[in-house]
Write a protein that holds these residues in place. Structure first.
Motif, mmCIF file in Angstrom:
data_model
loop_
_atom_site.group_PDB
_atom_site.id
_atom_site.type_symbol
_atom_site.label_atom_id
_atom_site.label_comp_id
_atom_site.label_asym_id
_atom_site.label_seq_id
_atom_site.Cartn_x
_atom_site.Cartn_y
_atom_site.Cartn_z
ATOM 1 N N ARG A 1 0.810 -1.217 0.000
ATOM 2 C CA ARG A 1 0.000 0.000 0.000
ATOM 3 C C ARG A 1 0.849 1.275 0.000
ATOM 4 N NH1 ARG A 1 -5.357 -0.153 1.571
ATOM 5 N NH2 ARG A 1 -6.220 -2.226 1.884
ATOM 6 N N ILE A 2 2.146 1.140 0.189
ATOM 7 C CA ILE A 2 3.023 2.299 0.360
ATOM 8 C C ILE A 2 3.811 2.588 -0.907
ATOM 9 C CG2 ILE A 2 5.024 3.183 1.627
ATOM 10 C CD1 ILE A 2 4.056 1.563 4.032
ATOM 11 N N SER A 3 3.870 3.851 -1.291
ATOM 12 C CA SER A 3 4.762 4.289 -2.359
ATOM 13 C C SER A 3 5.624 5.430 -1.827
ATOM 14 C CB SER A 3 3.968 4.740 -3.592
ATOM 15 O OG SER A 3 3.058 5.766 -3.241
ATOM 16 N N LEU A 4 6.889 5.442 -2.208
ATOM 17 C CA LEU A 4 7.848 6.434 -1.740
ATOM 18 C C LEU A 4 8.228 7.375 -2.882
ATOM 19 C CD1 LEU A 4 10.193 4.077 0.326
ATOM 20 C CD2 LEU A 4 8.266 5.441 1.168
ATOM 21 N N TYR A 5 8.534 8.618 -2.549
ATOM 22 C CA TYR A 5 8.889 9.581 -3.593
ATOM 23 C C TYR A 5 9.781 10.689 -3.035
ATOM 24 C CZ TYR A 5 5.372 12.667 -1.492
ATOM 25 O OH TYR A 5 4.661 13.454 -0.623
ATOM 26 N N ALA A 6 10.420 11.407 -3.941
ATOM 27 C CA ALA A 6 11.136 12.648 -3.623
ATOM 28 C C ALA A 6 10.481 13.759 -4.431
ATOM 29 C CB ALA A 6 12.616 12.514 -3.971
ATOM 30 N N GLU A 7 10.497 14.988 -3.896
ATOM 31 C CA GLU A 7 9.761 16.069 -4.552
ATOM 32 C C GLU A 7 10.419 17.417 -4.303
ATOM 33 O OE1 GLU A 7 5.299 16.072 -4.285
ATOM 34 O OE2 GLU A 7 5.652 18.040 -3.377
ATOM 35 N N GLY A 8 10.349 18.286 -5.293
ATOM 36 C CA GLY A 8 10.824 19.650 -5.151
ATOM 37 C C GLY A 8 9.882 20.601 -5.869
ATOM 38 N N SER A 9 9.799 21.851 -5.370
ATOM 39 C CA SER A 9 8.920 22.835 -5.997
ATOM 40 C C SER A 9 9.587 24.197 -6.058
ATOM 41 C CB SER A 9 7.576 22.941 -5.246
ATOM 42 O OG SER A 9 7.723 23.686 -4.050
ATOM 43 N N VAL A 10 9.149 25.006 -7.024
ATOM 44 C CA VAL A 10 9.562 26.403 -7.155
ATOM 45 C C VAL A 10 8.289 27.235 -7.144
ATOM 46 C CG1 VAL A 10 10.744 28.115 -8.573
ATOM 47 C CG2 VAL A 10 11.580 25.762 -8.517
ATOM 48 N N ARG A 11 8.257 28.279 -6.293
ATOM 49 C CA ARG A 11 7.036 29.069 -6.138
ATOM 50 C C ARG A 11 7.350 30.560 -6.097
ATOM 51 N NH1 ARG A 11 4.098 25.652 -1.211
ATOM 52 N NH2 ARG A 11 4.757 23.579 -1.925
ATOM 53 N N VAL A 12 6.328 31.343 -6.409
ATOM 54 C CA VAL A 12 6.380 32.788 -6.181
ATOM 55 C C VAL A 12 5.313 33.115 -5.142
ATOM 56 C CG1 VAL A 12 7.334 33.422 -8.423
ATOM 57 C CG2 VAL A 12 4.855 33.195 -8.155
ATOM 58 N N ALA A 13 5.594 34.128 -4.300
ATOM 59 C CA ALA A 13 4.697 34.454 -3.203
ATOM 60 C C ALA A 13 4.442 35.947 -3.136
ATOM 61 C CB ALA A 13 5.288 33.962 -1.886
ATOM 62 N N ASN A 14 3.364 36.313 -2.459
ATOM 63 C CA ASN A 14 3.050 37.730 -2.256
ATOM 64 C C ASN A 14 3.607 38.240 -0.928
ATOM 65 O OD1 ASN A 14 1.307 36.472 -0.434
ATOM 66 N ND2 ASN A 14 -0.348 37.959 -0.773
ATOM 67 N N TYR A 15 4.565 37.494 -0.362
ATOM 68 C CA TYR A 15 5.162 37.894 0.909
ATOM 69 C C TYR A 15 6.597 37.382 1.014
ATOM 70 C CZ TYR A 15 4.588 33.101 2.593
ATOM 71 O OH TYR A 15 4.680 31.737 2.746
ATOM 72 N N GLN A 16 7.341 38.035 1.868
ATOM 73 C CA GLN A 16 8.680 37.588 2.209
ATOM 74 C C GLN A 16 8.698 37.262 3.702
ATOM 75 O OE1 GLN A 16 11.260 35.981 1.440
ATOM 76 N NE2 GLN A 16 12.292 37.488 0.144
ATOM 77 N N GLN A 17 9.411 36.202 4.054
ATOM 78 C CA GLN A 17 9.490 35.807 5.464
ATOM 79 C C GLN A 17 10.934 35.877 5.927
ATOM 80 O OE1 GLN A 17 7.788 31.971 6.297
ATOM 81 N NE2 GLN A 17 7.878 32.245 8.512
ATOM 82 N N TYR A 18 11.147 36.484 7.102
ATOM 83 C CA TYR A 18 12.494 36.681 7.633
ATOM 84 C C TYR A 18 12.763 35.819 8.858
ATOM 85 C CZ TYR A 18 12.220 40.686 4.530
ATOM 86 O OH TYR A 18 12.058 41.481 3.425
ATOM 87 N N ASN A 19 11.716 35.422 9.564
ATOM 88 C CA ASN A 19 11.805 34.467 10.661
ATOM 89 C C ASN A 19 10.401 33.900 10.875
ATOM 90 O OD1 ASN A 19 10.413 36.348 12.448
ATOM 91 N ND2 ASN A 19 12.368 37.460 12.559
#
Length: 195
Positions: A111-129
Protein backbone atom coordinates in the motif's frame (compact mmCIF):
# COMPACT_ATOMS: atom_id res chain seq x y z
CA UNK A 1 25.26 -23.43 3.66
CA UNK A 2 26.03 -23.27 -0.06
CA UNK A 3 22.32 -23.65 -0.77
CA UNK A 4 21.57 -20.75 1.59
CA UNK A 5 24.06 -18.51 -0.23
CA UNK A 6 22.43 -19.22 -3.58
CA UNK A 7 18.91 -18.92 -2.19
CA UNK A 8 19.36 -15.62 -0.34
CA UNK A 9 19.36 -13.37 -3.47
CA UNK A 10 16.18 -15.11 -4.60
CA UNK A 11 14.47 -14.54 -1.25
CA UNK A 12 15.54 -10.86 -1.26
CA UNK A 13 14.21 -10.44 -4.81
CA UNK A 14 10.87 -11.84 -3.70
CA UNK A 15 10.62 -9.30 -0.84
CA UNK A 16 11.72 -6.23 -2.82
CA UNK A 17 10.12 -5.90 -6.24
CA UNK A 18 10.02 -3.30 -8.97
CA UNK A 19 6.91 -1.15 -9.05
CA UNK A 20 5.50 1.59 -11.25
CA UNK A 21 2.97 4.33 -10.64
CA UNK A 22 0.19 4.23 -13.26
CA UNK A 23 -0.20 7.37 -15.36
CA UNK A 24 -3.09 9.69 -14.63
CA UNK A 25 -4.29 12.83 -12.86
CA UNK A 26 -3.60 13.42 -9.15
CA UNK A 27 -5.67 15.80 -7.01
CA UNK A 28 -4.47 16.67 -3.53
CA UNK A 29 -4.53 18.99 -0.55
CA UNK A 30 -2.35 19.55 2.51
CA UNK A 31 -3.00 21.24 5.84
CA UNK A 32 0.54 21.12 7.23
CA UNK A 33 1.61 24.10 9.28
CA UNK A 34 -1.78 24.96 10.78
CA UNK A 35 -1.61 25.94 14.44
CA UNK A 36 -3.96 27.26 17.10
CA UNK A 37 -2.65 28.84 20.29
CA UNK A 38 -4.42 30.40 23.24
CA UNK A 39 -2.76 31.94 26.24
CA UNK A 40 -3.79 32.89 29.76
CA UNK A 41 -5.80 36.04 30.22
CA UNK A 42 -3.71 39.18 30.59
CA UNK A 43 -5.08 40.53 33.87
CA UNK A 44 -3.80 44.06 33.22
CA UNK A 45 -5.42 44.37 29.78
CA UNK A 46 -8.27 41.98 30.59
CA UNK A 47 -7.88 40.18 27.23
CA UNK A 48 -7.04 36.65 26.20
CA UNK A 49 -4.32 36.65 23.51
CA UNK A 50 -4.83 34.19 20.65
CA UNK A 51 -3.06 33.15 17.46
CA UNK A 52 -4.56 31.31 14.49
CA UNK A 53 -2.44 30.14 11.58
CA UNK A 54 -4.44 28.13 9.02
CA UNK A 55 -2.60 26.67 6.03
CA UNK A 56 -4.39 25.11 3.06
CA UNK A 57 -2.42 23.82 0.09
CA UNK A 58 -4.03 22.33 -3.02
CA UNK A 59 -2.37 20.84 -6.08
CA UNK A 60 -3.10 19.24 -9.41
CA UNK A 61 -0.60 16.92 -11.07
CA UNK A 62 -0.20 14.45 -13.89
CA UNK A 63 1.97 11.35 -13.87
CA UNK A 64 3.42 11.11 -17.39
CA UNK A 65 5.17 7.77 -16.98
CA UNK A 66 5.88 5.18 -14.33
CA UNK A 67 7.98 7.37 -12.04
CA UNK A 68 7.78 11.05 -13.02
CA UNK A 69 5.00 13.46 -12.04
CA UNK A 70 4.63 17.20 -12.83
CA UNK A 71 2.10 19.50 -11.21
CA UNK A 72 0.93 22.94 -10.12
CA UNK A 73 0.47 23.99 -6.49
CA UNK A 74 -1.23 26.86 -4.63
CA UNK A 75 -0.74 27.58 -0.93
CA UNK A 76 -2.98 29.83 1.19
CA UNK A 77 -2.00 30.87 4.70
CA UNK A 78 -4.32 32.90 6.94
CA UNK A 79 -2.91 34.39 10.15
CA UNK A 80 -5.23 35.96 12.68
CA UNK A 81 -4.21 37.30 16.07
CA UNK A 82 -5.12 40.01 18.55
CA UNK A 83 -1.52 40.78 19.45
CA UNK A 84 0.20 40.96 16.04
CA UNK A 85 -0.58 41.91 12.43
CA UNK A 86 -3.02 39.83 10.38
CA UNK A 87 -1.79 38.29 7.13
CA UNK A 88 -3.22 36.66 3.99
CA UNK A 89 -0.26 34.88 2.41
CA UNK A 90 -0.35 33.18 -1.00
CA UNK A 91 2.13 31.03 -2.93
CA UNK A 92 1.74 29.59 -6.44
CA UNK A 93 4.16 27.48 -8.45
CA UNK A 94 5.04 24.12 -9.93
CA UNK A 95 6.58 20.92 -8.62
CA UNK A 96 8.30 17.78 -9.82
CA UNK A 97 7.85 14.43 -8.08
CA UNK A 98 9.95 11.30 -8.58
CA UNK A 99 8.43 8.00 -7.47
CA UNK A 100 11.02 5.53 -6.19
CA UNK A 101 10.34 2.41 -8.30
CA UNK A 102 10.60 -0.25 -5.58
CA UNK A 103 8.19 -1.81 -3.13
CA UNK A 104 8.28 -4.49 -0.46
CA UNK A 105 6.32 -7.54 -1.52
CA UNK A 106 4.37 -7.78 1.75
CA UNK A 107 0.62 -7.15 1.91
CA UNK A 108 0.78 -4.08 4.17
CA UNK A 109 3.80 -2.51 2.45
CA UNK A 110 2.25 -2.91 -1.01
CA UNK A 111 0.00 0.00 0.00
CA UNK A 112 3.02 2.30 0.36
CA UNK A 113 4.76 4.29 -2.36
CA UNK A 114 7.85 6.43 -1.74
CA UNK A 115 8.89 9.58 -3.59
CA UNK A 116 11.14 12.65 -3.62
CA UNK A 117 9.76 16.07 -4.55
CA UNK A 118 10.82 19.65 -5.15
CA UNK A 119 8.92 22.84 -6.00
CA UNK A 120 9.56 26.40 -7.15
CA UNK A 121 7.04 29.07 -6.14
CA UNK A 122 6.38 32.79 -6.18
CA UNK A 123 4.70 34.45 -3.20
CA UNK A 124 3.05 37.73 -2.26
CA UNK A 125 5.16 37.89 0.91
CA UNK A 126 8.68 37.59 2.21
CA UNK A 127 9.49 35.81 5.46
CA UNK A 128 12.49 36.68 7.63
CA UNK A 129 11.80 34.47 10.66
CA UNK A 130 8.89 32.51 12.14
CA UNK A 131 6.83 35.59 12.97
CA UNK A 132 8.21 38.42 10.76
CA UNK A 133 6.56 38.84 7.35
CA UNK A 134 6.57 41.50 4.67
CA UNK A 135 3.34 41.27 2.66
CA UNK A 136 2.88 42.78 -0.80
CA UNK A 137 0.23 42.86 -3.52
CA UNK A 138 2.67 41.53 -6.14
CA UNK A 139 3.98 37.98 -6.51
CA UNK A 140 7.71 38.56 -6.76
CA UNK A 141 9.24 36.71 -3.79
CA UNK A 142 10.83 33.33 -4.55
CA UNK A 143 10.39 30.20 -2.47
CA UNK A 144 11.80 26.68 -2.90
CA UNK A 145 10.65 23.51 -1.16
CA UNK A 146 12.19 20.05 -1.12
CA UNK A 147 11.54 16.73 0.54
CA UNK A 148 13.98 13.85 0.16
CA UNK A 149 11.51 11.13 1.07
CA UNK A 150 7.73 11.33 1.03
CA UNK A 151 5.19 8.59 1.57
CA UNK A 152 1.82 7.81 -0.03
CA UNK A 153 -0.35 5.24 1.73
CA UNK A 154 -3.31 3.76 -0.11
CA UNK A 155 -6.49 4.10 1.94
CA UNK A 156 -9.29 3.04 -0.42
CA UNK A 157 -9.34 2.81 -4.20
CA UNK A 158 -7.75 6.03 -5.49
CA UNK A 159 -7.53 7.78 -2.09
CA UNK A 160 -4.09 8.04 -0.54
CA UNK A 161 -2.71 9.56 2.64
CA UNK A 162 0.34 11.75 1.99
CA UNK A 163 3.07 12.26 4.62
CA UNK A 164 6.38 14.05 4.10
CA UNK A 165 9.05 16.11 5.86
CA UNK A 166 9.79 19.30 3.94
CA UNK A 167 12.37 22.08 3.91
CA UNK A 168 11.40 25.63 2.88
CA UNK A 169 14.11 27.92 1.46
CA UNK A 170 13.45 31.62 0.76
CA UNK A 171 15.54 34.12 -1.12
CA UNK A 172 15.64 36.22 2.06
CA UNK A 173 18.03 33.62 3.44
CA UNK A 174 15.48 32.24 5.89
CA UNK A 175 14.83 28.48 5.82
CA UNK A 176 12.95 26.06 8.03
CA UNK A 177 11.91 22.44 8.30
CA UNK A 178 8.31 21.35 8.45
CA UNK A 179 6.07 18.31 8.06
CA UNK A 180 2.99 17.99 5.91
CA UNK A 181 0.01 15.70 5.98
CA UNK A 182 -2.60 15.54 3.26
CA UNK A 183 -4.98 13.55 1.13
CA UNK A 184 -4.61 12.67 -2.55
CA UNK A 185 -6.94 11.16 -5.09
CA UNK A 186 -5.44 9.29 -8.06
CA UNK A 187 -7.92 9.16 -10.91
CA UNK A 188 -6.28 5.95 -12.13
CA UNK A 189 -7.75 4.32 -8.97
CA UNK A 190 -4.53 2.39 -8.36
CA UNK A 191 -1.36 2.94 -6.37
CA UNK A 192 1.22 0.44 -7.62
CA UNK A 193 1.44 -2.07 -10.43
CA UNK A 194 4.12 -4.67 -10.04
CA UNK A 195 6.11 -5.84 -13.02
Amino acid sequence: SILAIYASPYVYAQKVTKATQPSGIILGMHTAGSSFKSYVVDEQLNVKPFYRNIVFESYLAYNFDSILCVGAVANFQIIRSNYQSEHNLIEVGGFLRYYIPIQFNVKFFRRISLYAEGSVRVANYQQYNRSEFFEDTRFHFMLYTFNAIGLNFKIWKGFQLDLAPEVFIRNSGYSRWGARIGLEYHLSNAVWKRK
